[in-house]
Scaffold this motif. Sequence first.
Motif, mmCIF file in Angstrom:
data_model
loop_
_atom_site.group_PDB
_atom_site.id
_atom_site.type_symbol
_atom_site.label_atom_id
_atom_site.label_comp_id
_atom_site.label_asym_id
_atom_site.label_seq_id
_atom_site.Cartn_x
_atom_site.Cartn_y
_atom_site.Cartn_z
ATOM 1 N N TYR A 146 0.800 -1.633 -0.245
ATOM 2 C CA TYR A 146 -0.408 0.041 -0.274
ATOM 3 C C TYR A 146 0.655 1.688 -0.042
ATOM 4 C CZ TYR A 146 -3.134 3.301 1.867
ATOM 5 O OH TYR A 146 -4.093 5.133 2.201
ATOM 6 N N ARG A 147 2.029 1.089 0.643
ATOM 7 C CA ARG A 147 2.801 2.209 1.215
ATOM 8 C C ARG A 147 3.533 2.636 -0.289
ATOM 9 N NH1 ARG A 147 -0.124 5.307 4.098
ATOM 10 N NH2 ARG A 147 -0.081 4.930 5.922
ATOM 11 N N THR A 206 -5.323 8.571 1.173
ATOM 12 C CA THR A 206 -6.367 9.336 2.548
ATOM 13 C C THR A 206 -5.693 9.711 3.620
ATOM 14 O OG1 THR A 206 -6.830 6.879 2.934
ATOM 15 C CG2 THR A 206 -7.548 7.891 1.675
ATOM 16 N N ASP A 207 -4.383 9.666 3.593
ATOM 17 C CA ASP A 207 -3.637 9.919 5.572
ATOM 18 C C ASP A 207 -2.683 10.959 4.798
ATOM 19 O OD1 ASP A 207 -1.756 6.915 6.201
ATOM 20 O OD2 ASP A 207 -1.835 7.347 4.438
ATOM 21 N N LEU A 229 0.777 10.698 5.566
ATOM 22 C CA LEU A 229 1.814 10.201 5.378
ATOM 23 C C LEU A 229 1.815 9.299 3.858
ATOM 24 C CD1 LEU A 229 4.287 8.310 6.191
ATOM 25 C CD2 LEU A 229 2.966 6.605 6.779
ATOM 26 N N ALA A 236 2.576 12.698 2.114
ATOM 27 C CA ALA A 236 4.240 12.480 2.236
ATOM 28 C C ALA A 236 4.746 11.768 1.379
ATOM 29 C CB ALA A 236 4.743 12.158 3.357
ATOM 30 N N LEU A 244 11.775 3.553 3.403
ATOM 31 C CA LEU A 244 10.844 5.068 4.545
ATOM 32 C C LEU A 244 10.552 3.567 5.082
ATOM 33 C CD1 LEU A 244 11.488 7.200 6.070
ATOM 34 C CD2 LEU A 244 10.359 8.638 4.807
ATOM 35 N N TRP A 245 8.924 3.042 4.961
ATOM 36 C CA TRP A 245 7.666 2.511 5.552
ATOM 37 C C TRP A 245 8.171 1.597 6.554
ATOM 38 C CZ3 TRP A 245 3.926 2.853 7.713
ATOM 39 C CH2 TRP A 245 2.522 1.452 7.998
ATOM 40 N N GLU A 256 10.405 3.043 9.204
ATOM 41 C CA GLU A 256 9.936 4.129 10.317
ATOM 42 C C GLU A 256 8.224 3.491 10.475
ATOM 43 O OE1 GLU A 256 11.067 6.306 11.645
ATOM 44 O OE2 GLU A 256 12.782 6.176 10.188
ATOM 45 N N GLY A 257 7.769 2.251 9.601
ATOM 46 C CA GLY A 257 6.375 2.146 10.180
ATOM 47 C C GLY A 257 6.516 0.879 10.538
ATOM 48 N N ARG A 309 13.886 11.212 5.272
ATOM 49 C CA ARG A 309 13.525 11.879 6.209
ATOM 50 C C ARG A 309 13.692 13.401 5.980
ATOM 51 N NH1 ARG A 309 17.440 8.075 8.783
ATOM 52 N NH2 ARG A 309 16.200 6.349 9.497
ATOM 53 N N VAL A 342 10.400 14.371 3.964
ATOM 54 C CA VAL A 342 9.098 14.133 4.486
ATOM 55 C C VAL A 342 9.111 15.040 5.319
ATOM 56 C CG1 VAL A 342 7.820 13.200 6.323
ATOM 57 C CG2 VAL A 342 8.944 11.775 3.933
ATOM 58 N N ARG A 343 10.469 15.408 6.293
ATOM 59 C CA ARG A 343 10.507 16.678 7.184
ATOM 60 C C ARG A 343 9.692 18.190 6.440
ATOM 61 N NH1 ARG A 343 14.696 14.308 9.281
ATOM 62 N NH2 ARG A 343 13.718 12.756 11.501
ATOM 63 N N LEU A 369 6.062 18.508 5.872
ATOM 64 C CA LEU A 369 5.718 18.210 6.859
ATOM 65 C C LEU A 369 5.032 20.237 7.341
ATOM 66 C CD1 LEU A 369 6.517 15.239 8.766
ATOM 67 C CD2 LEU A 369 4.046 15.540 8.282
ATOM 68 N N GLU A 384 2.285 22.790 7.761
ATOM 69 C CA GLU A 384 2.120 23.199 8.583
ATOM 70 C C GLU A 384 1.799 24.520 8.590
ATOM 71 O OE1 GLU A 384 3.807 22.274 13.486
ATOM 72 O OE2 GLU A 384 5.315 22.739 11.980
ATOM 73 N N LYS A 390 7.027 15.422 14.635
ATOM 74 C CA LYS A 390 5.924 15.083 13.888
ATOM 75 C C LYS A 390 5.972 13.902 13.270
ATOM 76 C CE LYS A 390 4.083 19.939 13.506
ATOM 77 N NZ LYS A 390 4.885 20.803 15.019
ATOM 78 N N PHE A 391 7.393 13.684 12.642
ATOM 79 C CA PHE A 391 8.443 13.165 11.711
ATOM 80 C C PHE A 391 7.935 11.415 12.411
ATOM 81 C CE2 PHE A 391 9.203 10.861 8.455
ATOM 82 C CZ PHE A 391 10.496 10.356 8.685
ATOM 83 N N LEU A 414 3.714 10.979 12.659
ATOM 84 C CA LEU A 414 3.569 10.746 11.002
ATOM 85 C C LEU A 414 3.256 9.073 11.386
ATOM 86 C CD1 LEU A 414 2.700 12.303 8.334
ATOM 87 C CD2 LEU A 414 4.847 10.979 7.564
ATOM 88 N N PHE A 415 4.117 8.230 11.622
ATOM 89 C CA PHE A 415 4.416 6.843 10.974
ATOM 90 C C PHE A 415 3.653 6.237 12.520
ATOM 91 C CE2 PHE A 415 7.095 6.292 7.518
ATOM 92 C CZ PHE A 415 7.343 7.234 7.322
ATOM 93 N N ARG A 416 3.562 6.778 13.671
ATOM 94 C CA ARG A 416 2.436 5.603 14.941
ATOM 95 C C ARG A 416 1.056 5.774 14.516
ATOM 96 N NH1 ARG A 416 5.980 7.733 18.605
ATOM 97 N NH2 ARG A 416 5.464 9.390 17.936
ATOM 98 N N ALA A 443 -0.655 6.431 11.092
ATOM 99 C CA ALA A 443 -0.035 5.840 9.808
ATOM 100 C C ALA A 443 -1.692 5.260 10.098
ATOM 101 C CB ALA A 443 0.833 6.015 9.055
ATOM 102 N N GLU A 444 -2.641 5.330 9.093
ATOM 103 C CA GLU A 444 -3.105 3.701 8.616
ATOM 104 C C GLU A 444 -2.780 2.993 8.075
ATOM 105 O OE1 GLU A 444 -5.607 4.948 4.737
ATOM 106 O OE2 GLU A 444 -7.119 3.605 5.456
ATOM 107 N N ARG A 445 -3.577 1.869 8.291
ATOM 108 C CA ARG A 445 -2.826 0.359 8.519
ATOM 109 C C ARG A 445 -3.799 0.139 7.932
ATOM 110 N NH1 ARG A 445 2.025 -0.814 10.567
ATOM 111 N NH2 ARG A 445 1.614 -3.088 10.089
ATOM 112 N N ILE A 446 -3.502 -0.945 6.844
ATOM 113 C CA ILE A 446 -5.106 -1.341 5.988
ATOM 114 C C ILE A 446 -5.008 -2.639 6.412
ATOM 115 C CG2 ILE A 446 -4.982 0.146 4.027
ATOM 116 C CD1 ILE A 446 -4.021 -1.862 2.782
#
Lengths: 184, 128
Positions: A41-42, A118-119, A121, A124, A136-137, A140-141, A168, A171-172, A175, A179, B3-4, B7-9, B11-14
Motif C-alpha cells: 500500500y505504501r 487518504t492519510d 503519510l 508525504a 522508509l515505510w 519507520e513504519g 526523512r 518528509v520533514r 510536513l 503546517e 511530527k515525523f 506521522l508513522f505512528r 499512519a493508517e494500516r489497512i
Amino acid sequence: MPMMEWPSPERKNLERLRAGDLEGLKWIFETFSDRLINQCYRILLSREQAEDVVQDLFVRLPAMVGEFRGESALGTWLYRVAHNMCLTRLQQAGNRRRLEEANFAGDEAAPRDAYETTDLLGKALAGLDPETRSLLWLKEGEGVPLKELSGIFNLPEGTLKSRLSRARDRVREFLEKEERVGKV
Amino acid sequence: MEKFENLFREAERIRPPAGLWETIAARAGLATQGDAPKPGAESGWGWKLAASLAVGIGVLAALLVVLKPAPRVAEGAGGAEDFAVARVEASPLPDEDDLYWHADLGEESGMDWGEDAFLLDPVAAESE
C-alpha cells in the motif's frame, strides 16, 4: 553463509508449503499478510493495487518457495518479493516516468490525486520514488532493522542510511509546508 | 522530529479484505493434509508403478518385434528380397522331363534358372 536457525513454526510451515500442504500457506498468510499488504500500500499508494499484489504473491508462493534458500528469515524474503512485485507492477502500468520524474520539491511533487492517499503519510510518500517509499515505510513504519533492509534491497547499510536520511529530510520539509498552510 | 515520528505512528494500516484467503486458497491449487487426493493428482507410488509397467510392456513389445522369426511365405513377406526368396522357394521343382522337352524343341525354358543347382553337370553329379 550458513542457513539461519528459524523459529520452529516458521520452519514447520515452510516445509508444509514445500510439500504442497495448504495449511502451510495459510499460516504464512495469517502471519505475514498484514505487513505485506501495508508495504504494498505504501509503495503503490493504492489499496486496490496492494490487494492485487498480495493476492498474486500468495497464489504464486507455492511455486516460488523453491527459490527460497533459507539464508534470511522468511519475512525478509517475503518483503523482498513484495517489493519487487510492486515495482514490476508500476513499470508495467507505465509509471516508469514517475520513477524518473518524482522530485519532491514542494508544489512539483507527484500529483496526489493520482493515488488513493487518504492519510498524511500517503501524501508525504507520494513525493518520493517507490523504492524510497518502500525503504522508509519498512524502517519507520515496520521497524525493520537496517541489517534486514540490506538483505531486502540488496544494498549496503551505508547506502541505505544515506537514502533514509535524505528521505526523512524530504518528509520533514513536506510536513513543515503542510503546517505553514494549516493542514497539519 | 516528533511530527515525523507521529506521522508513522498514526499512519493508517489497512487489512487484507474479507475473502482474500479463500480466493488465494482456491487459486493456489493446494490441498490440506486431510483432503482426499484430487483426481488426476500425482499420488506418488501409484504413478511410479504404472509408469514402470508401461515401460516394461514397451520393452517387451520391442523385444518381441526384434526376435520374431521371419514370417512364412503363406503369410506374406515384406521386402523385395524376401519376396524373391519366397518366389524361388515356393516354385515347385521342375520335372526333369519338362526340362529336356524344352531342350529338344530348341525353345528356351520359360523358367529362368540361370546358373543354378538345377542345371547340374551330369558328369559332376555322378562323380559326387
